[in-house]
Design an enzyme around this catalytic site. Structure first.
Site, PDB file in Angstrom:
ATOM      1  N   LYS A  53       0.847  -1.201   0.000  1.00  0.00           N
ATOM      2  CA  LYS A  53       0.000   0.000   0.000  1.00  0.00           C
ATOM      3  C   LYS A  53       0.881   1.251   0.000  1.00  0.00           C
ATOM      4  O   LYS A  53       0.608   2.214  -0.712  1.00  0.00           O
ATOM      5  CB  LYS A  53      -0.944  -0.019   1.217  1.00  0.00           C
ATOM      6  CG  LYS A  53      -2.049  -1.070   1.085  1.00  0.00           C
ATOM      7  CD  LYS A  53      -2.842  -1.314   2.364  1.00  0.00           C
ATOM      8  CE  LYS A  53      -3.846  -2.453   2.153  1.00  0.00           C
ATOM      9  NZ  LYS A  53      -4.581  -2.849   3.358  1.00  0.00           N
ATOM     10  N   GLN A  97      -4.550  -1.777   9.810  1.00  0.00           N
ATOM     11  CA  GLN A  97      -4.580  -3.076   9.136  1.00  0.00           C
ATOM     12  C   GLN A  97      -5.211  -4.130  10.053  1.00  0.00           C
ATOM     13  O   GLN A  97      -4.877  -4.235  11.235  1.00  0.00           O
ATOM     14  CB  GLN A  97      -3.138  -3.485   8.754  1.00  0.00           C
ATOM     15  CG  GLN A  97      -3.038  -4.752   7.936  1.00  0.00           C
ATOM     16  CD  GLN A  97      -3.627  -4.639   6.521  1.00  0.00           C
ATOM     17  OE1 GLN A  97      -3.739  -3.549   5.959  1.00  0.00           O
ATOM     18  NE2 GLN A  97      -4.015  -5.765   5.946  1.00  0.00           N
ATOM     19  N   ASP A 120     -10.880   3.202   4.811  1.00  0.00           N
ATOM     20  CA  ASP A 120     -11.334   1.812   4.687  1.00  0.00           C
ATOM     21  C   ASP A 120     -12.864   1.744   4.634  1.00  0.00           C
ATOM     22  O   ASP A 120     -13.423   0.681   4.364  1.00  0.00           O
ATOM     23  CB  ASP A 120     -10.895   1.028   5.928  1.00  0.00           C
ATOM     24  CG  ASP A 120      -9.743   0.087   5.635  1.00  0.00           C
ATOM     25  OD1 ASP A 120      -9.629  -0.348   4.479  1.00  0.00           O
ATOM     26  OD2 ASP A 120      -8.982  -0.204   6.564  1.00  0.00           O
TER      27      ASP A 120
HETATM   28  N1  GUN Z   1      -7.070  -6.782   6.103  1.00  0.00           N
HETATM   29  C1  GUN Z   1      -7.417  -7.432   4.978  1.00  0.00           C
HETATM   30  N2  GUN Z   1      -8.031  -6.599   4.100  1.00  0.00           N
HETATM   31  C2  GUN Z   1      -8.078  -5.386   4.707  1.00  0.00           C
HETATM   32  C3  GUN Z   1      -8.598  -4.117   4.310  1.00  0.00           C
HETATM   33  O1  GUN Z   1      -9.161  -3.922   3.218  1.00  0.00           O
HETATM   34  N3  GUN Z   1      -8.459  -3.118   5.225  1.00  0.00           N
HETATM   35  C4  GUN Z   1      -7.867  -3.311   6.444  1.00  0.00           C
HETATM   36  N4  GUN Z   1      -7.781  -2.265   7.266  1.00  0.00           N
HETATM   37  N5  GUN Z   1      -7.372  -4.476   6.823  1.00  0.00           N
HETATM   38  C5  GUN Z   1      -7.475  -5.506   5.964  1.00  0.00           C
END
Ligand code: GUN
Length: 287
Positions: A53, A97, A120
């Site tokens: 990311k 995350q 998110d």
């Molecule tokens: N863990 C797996 N996919 C995601 C996501 O799209 N956002 C977040 N914050 N954690 C994740």
């Protein structure tokens, strides 16, 4: 005739090209979009996702701030970090995350993020707005899937869509987005009886199980010309795989996403998009 690949790399590149211009425009207004990530613990998969990311952000001119926290951090300490990021004028987007360590409360953590920095789309306010068709920041994987449908001009109106996932990250938000596009949506999950019957009748299958030992989608389970969106990614016999057997399914389906190179790149692209949107929102609020 074999079906066609839905190419997540191509679609995500198209999204990123548009975002690059949006970032330049924000820069000309003295705004540098900035994403802060919070990673708790040292799970290698989560660390890789977060690193990817950051790389993607930097490629299009989004600044990043990285917070790597010890697995045994307390809820109070984590709350303080989120509060600091909420109040940091340089930060436009906050991503914690998931999953979190066991001692932490996921709902309390996510709820603490300021909704206008919630890139998110997982805070209660943004979830509520999504269910009412009024959202601005939407969860990344579901909105990435919708972006692929729009890119390939796949019309969902009246289509019978079977989703195999009911999580807050994927199944629930996707349900609303599909419904808002006039599809008929069935939410299946691990307790669904006769899952195969649902799959056989579906115009579109969106599968996010992620465990090949429990579920594998093959051509005998789908109807002719179905569309298959494979959201899962897991390691199986040394290879990265989704829920679907791609080479087999594409012989019968009309459109299929590969793994890797399908939904995954779209999740990252939509995170970038949400961060740019959050930066634009901050401008409207501040200036
Ligand atoms: N863990 C797996 N996919 C995601 C996501 O799209 N956002 C977040 N914050 N954690 C994740």
């Amino acid at each position: 005739m074999a079906g066609q690949k839905i190419d997540g790399i191509e679609v995500s590149n198209a999204v990123k090209e548009i975002l690059k211009d949006a970032v330049k425009k924000l820069n000309s207004e003295n705004v540098v979009p900035c994403l802060a990530t919070v990673l708790v613990g040292d799970d290698p998969a989560s660390a890789t996702y977060v690193k990817n990311k950051h790389i993607a952000c930097e490629k299009i001119g989004i600044k990043t701030k990285d917070h790597k926290l010890s697995a045994d951090i307390t809820q109070e300490e984590l709350n303080k970090i989120i509060d600091k990021l909420n109040n940091d004028k340089e930060v436009h987007g906050i991503l914690v995350q998931l999953p979190l360590s066991k001692q932490l409360d996921e709902f309390a953590t996510i709820s603490r993020i300021s909704p206008i920095k919630d890139v998110d789309g997982l805070t209660p306010q943004n979830v509520g707005l999504l269910s009412m068709g009024k959202s601005i920041l939407r969860p990344c994987t579901p909105s990435g899937i919708m972006e692929m449908f729009y890119y390939y001009k796949i019309n969902l109106e009246g289509k019978n869509i079977v989703m195999i996932n009911r999580s807050n990250l994927i199944g629930k938000p996707l349900y609303h987005l599909l419904l808002q596009n006039n599809a008929t949506v069935i939410s299946c999950h691990s307790k669904t009886d006769n899952l195969n019957e649902y799959c056989k009748n579906a115009d579109v299958i969106i599968s996010a199980v992620g465990d090949r030992s429990k579920f594998k989608l093959t051509s005998d389970m789908i109807k002719q010309d179905a569309i298959v969106i494979d959201v899962a990614i897991s390691r199986h016999e040394g290879k990265l795989v989704g829920d679907a057997d791609y080479d087999d399914i594409i012989q019968k389906a009309s459109w299929v996403t590969p793994v890797p190179g399908g939904v995954g790149p779209m999740t990252v692209a939509m995170l970038l998009k949400n961060t740019v949107t959050a930066a634009s929102l901050s401008k409207e609020i501040v200036g």
